[in-house]
Write a protein that holds these residues in place. Structure first.
Motif, PDB file in Angstrom:
ATOM      1  N   VAL A  62      -1.288  -5.991  -2.437  1.00  0.00           N
ATOM      2  CA  VAL A  62      -0.673  -4.795  -3.018  1.00  0.00           C
ATOM      3  C   VAL A  62      -0.790  -3.626  -2.038  1.00  0.00           C
ATOM      4  CG1 VAL A  62      -0.906  -3.062  -4.858  1.00  0.00           C
ATOM      5  CG2 VAL A  62      -1.032  -5.500  -5.403  1.00  0.00           C
ATOM      6  N   ALA A  63      -1.949  -3.468  -1.426  1.00  0.00           N
ATOM      7  CA  ALA A  63      -2.156  -2.380  -0.467  1.00  0.00           C
ATOM      8  C   ALA A  63      -1.176  -2.484   0.689  1.00  0.00           C
ATOM      9  CB  ALA A  63      -3.588  -2.394   0.053  1.00  0.00           C
ATOM     10  N   GLY A  64      -0.907  -3.702   1.141  1.00  0.00           N
ATOM     11  CA  GLY A  64       0.054  -3.903   2.217  1.00  0.00           C
ATOM     12  C   GLY A  64       1.467  -3.547   1.789  1.00  0.00           C
ATOM     13  N   SER A  65       1.836  -3.953   0.593  1.00  0.00           N
ATOM     14  CA  SER A  65       3.185  -3.677   0.077  1.00  0.00           C
ATOM     15  C   SER A  65       3.447  -2.182  -0.087  1.00  0.00           C
ATOM     16  CB  SER A  65       3.393  -4.361  -1.281  1.00  0.00           C
ATOM     17  OG  SER A  65       3.342  -5.758  -1.130  1.00  0.00           O
ATOM     18  N   PHE A  66       2.425  -1.445  -0.500  1.00  0.00           N
ATOM     19  CA  PHE A  66       2.593  -0.018  -0.746  1.00  0.00           C
ATOM     20  C   PHE A  66       2.017   0.862   0.361  1.00  0.00           C
ATOM     21  CE2 PHE A  66       3.007  -1.933  -4.932  1.00  0.00           C
ATOM     22  CZ  PHE A  66       4.181  -1.330  -5.370  1.00  0.00           C
ATOM     23  N   GLU A  67       1.657   0.235   1.487  1.00  0.00           N
ATOM     24  CA  GLU A  67       1.129   0.947   2.660  1.00  0.00           C
ATOM     25  C   GLU A  67      -0.037   1.865   2.306  1.00  0.00           C
ATOM     26  OE1 GLU A  67       4.619   2.811   4.346  1.00  0.00           O
ATOM     27  OE2 GLU A  67       5.386   0.888   5.055  1.00  0.00           O
TER      28      GLU A  67
END
Length: 111
Positions: A62-67
């Motif tokens: 999730v952190a990667g998807s939402f930077e």
């Protein structure tokens, strides 16, 4: 890759210190699914370690998807208790505490 014995001892000391704080029900540290240290009542620490690893894996996605960048803290609050996940490199420290207890208050005690 194995963790240095000195680091493993320090992680265990940290877990025991956290478990002794007012309001903390249980604490553990894991690296991936590997349980490194635990302290608290007789609960299934292996299952909690696996769930902690799975949650961190999912939240990293999730952190990667939402930077968001690297996730350092996650708090899951239920009606009775909360689970606090703190990431330190490849190690995750988990605390179980009453739902109404402030994470900042818990960690302030550790200083």
């Amino acid at each position: 890759m194995a963790i240095d014995a000195g680091i493993e001892r320090k992680v265990a000391d940290l877990v025991h210190t956290l478990a002794d704080l007012d309001g903390v029900v249980a604490a553990l540290a894991c690296r991936g699914e590997q349980l490194l240290a635990s302290d608290g009542p007789l609960i299934d620490y292996v299952e909690l370690s696996e769930a902690t690893h799975a949650a961190r894996w999912a939240l990293d996605k999730v952190a990667g998807s939402f930077e968001l960048g690297a996730i350092f803290q996650t708090v899951v609050v239920g009606s009775q208790k909360k689970l606090v996940l703190l990431g330190v490199g490849s190690i995750t420290v988990a605390l179980l505490a009453p739902a109404d207890l402030s994470v900042a208050e818990i960690l302030r005690q550790a200083n």
